[in-house]
Design a protein around this motif. Sequence first.
Motif, PDB file in Angstrom:
ATOM      1  N   TYR A 166     -51.672  -7.599 -12.017  1.00 39.72           N
ATOM      2  CA  TYR A 166     -51.996  -7.669 -10.510  1.00 39.72           C
ATOM      3  C   TYR A 166     -52.539  -8.620  -9.856  1.00 39.72           C
ATOM      4  O   TYR A 166     -52.647  -8.777  -8.663  1.00 39.72           O
ATOM      5  N   GLY A 167     -52.616  -9.810 -10.547  1.00 39.08           N
ATOM      6  CA  GLY A 167     -53.035 -11.061  -9.976  1.00 39.08           C
ATOM      7  C   GLY A 167     -52.040 -11.568  -9.034  1.00 39.08           C
ATOM      8  O   GLY A 167     -52.427 -12.342  -8.212  1.00 39.08           O
ATOM      9  N   ASN A 168     -50.694 -11.198  -9.185  1.00 38.05           N
ATOM     10  CA  ASN A 168     -49.751 -11.511  -8.525  1.00 38.05           C
ATOM     11  C   ASN A 168     -49.746 -10.978  -7.091  1.00 38.05           C
ATOM     12  O   ASN A 168     -49.170 -11.496  -6.129  1.00 38.05           O
ATOM     13  N   ASN A 169     -50.375  -9.986  -6.736  1.00 36.17           N
ATOM     14  CA  ASN A 169     -50.538  -9.020  -5.716  1.00 36.17           C
ATOM     15  C   ASN A 169     -51.601  -9.827  -4.716  1.00 36.17           C
ATOM     16  O   ASN A 169     -51.692  -9.643  -3.653  1.00 36.17           O
ATOM     17  N   ILE A 170     -52.501 -10.851  -5.431  1.00 31.08           N
ATOM     18  CA  ILE A 170     -53.290 -11.635  -4.417  1.00 31.08           C
ATOM     19  C   ILE A 170     -52.781 -12.670  -4.012  1.00 31.08           C
ATOM     20  O   ILE A 170     -52.416 -13.809  -4.630  1.00 31.08           O
ATOM     21  N   LYS A 171     -52.461 -12.775  -2.604  1.00 30.13           N
ATOM     22  CA  LYS A 171     -51.665 -13.559  -2.003  1.00 30.13           C
ATOM     23  C   LYS A 171     -52.493 -14.740  -1.263  1.00 30.13           C
ATOM     24  O   LYS A 171     -53.410 -14.173  -0.421  1.00 30.13           O
ATOM     25  N   GLY A 172     -52.250 -15.764  -1.200  1.00 25.30           N
ATOM     26  CA  GLY A 172     -52.885 -16.884  -0.489  1.00 25.30           C
ATOM     27  C   GLY A 172     -51.954 -17.438   0.580  1.00 25.30           C
ATOM     28  O   GLY A 172     -50.687 -17.909   0.544  1.00 25.30           O
ATOM     29  N   LYS A 173     -52.482 -17.529   1.819  1.00 20.56           N
ATOM     30  CA  LYS A 173     -51.594 -18.192   2.882  1.00 20.56           C
ATOM     31  C   LYS A 173     -52.282 -19.344   3.508  1.00 20.56           C
ATOM     32  O   LYS A 173     -53.548 -18.927   4.023  1.00 20.56           O
ATOM     33  N   SER A 174     -51.910 -20.420   3.530  1.00 18.51           N
ATOM     34  CA  SER A 174     -52.754 -21.676   4.111  1.00 18.51           C
ATOM     35  C   SER A 174     -53.064 -21.318   5.592  1.00 18.51           C
ATOM     36  O   SER A 174     -52.135 -20.789   6.546  1.00 18.51           O
ATOM     37  N   GLY A 175     -54.178 -21.415   5.902  1.00 16.51           N
ATOM     38  CA  GLY A 175     -54.816 -21.044   7.415  1.00 16.51           C
ATOM     39  C   GLY A 175     -55.226 -19.457   7.715  1.00 16.51           C
ATOM     40  O   GLY A 175     -55.825 -19.189   8.633  1.00 16.51           O
ATOM     41  N   PHE A 176     -54.683 -18.994   6.752  1.00 14.30           N
ATOM     42  CA  PHE A 176     -55.080 -17.378   6.755  1.00 14.30           C
ATOM     43  C   PHE A 176     -56.018 -16.873   6.049  1.00 14.30           C
ATOM     44  O   PHE A 176     -56.779 -15.989   6.165  1.00 14.30           O
ATOM     45  N   GLY A 177     -56.008 -17.328   4.395  1.00 21.51           N
ATOM     46  CA  GLY A 177     -56.876 -16.917   3.605  1.00 21.51           C
ATOM     47  C   GLY A 177     -56.188 -16.108   2.531  1.00 21.51           C
ATOM     48  O   GLY A 177     -55.115 -16.564   1.888  1.00 21.51           O
TER      49      GLY A 177
END
Length: 226
Positions: free
Chosen positions: A210-221
């Motif tokens: 489920y760690g793969n479901n935590i998405k990071g996006k530059s400038g968005f969080g």
Amino acid sequence: MEVKPKILIVDDEKDLCEILEFNLISEGFEPTVAHSAEQALKLSLDNFDLILLDVMMGEISGYRMAARIRKEYNLSVPIIFMTAKTEENDILTGFNVGGDDYISKPFSIKEVVARIKAVLKRGKQDTAQNRVLRFDELEVDLDSKIVTIDGEMVSLTRKEFEILGLLLKYQGQYIAREEILEHVWNDDVIVTERNVDVNIARLRKKIGEYGNNIKGKSGFGYAFKK
């Protein structure tokens, strides 16, 4: 931390959309405008807290769009219809295809805002009755502070637990690092956004796949997404 409710306005009357957008921003909402159902269906509809939906539009009517949201997309996002069609059958059709409320045109902005707040409040009350956040076999019990995967307990620190709870509560929505800091570290004086990144990295490892479901996006969080 208070996350602004995201409202999707779907109407082919551009002047009306501008008025609604301006007033919803003033009331503390975060509106997005689409001038057709076709345009709206290209958006990530699960990111919105409520949809204001016109009935009479182009090729895909508001009724057809609502039906697709409920049946094809399997989303429970609240829908308020906006229309000049006020016959009893029209209203019943709106509710039958999954509408939560119905506003007759012409309407006052105050009425629209009141209806939105009422529908969102009902949603919050429903959520309050269920204090367990779920994503597939991942469960976060907000009362007992227990996280389980496939019924097995997962040991998290308080900060990791609060981050996971926050991401699941606003599932699908990106939450800025500074907002996560404000929510999770509001009792600390000296912290940086790096603290968020470090705890996210640890959290990902602890919750396995489920760690793969935590998405990071530059400038968005960060967001918890499929």
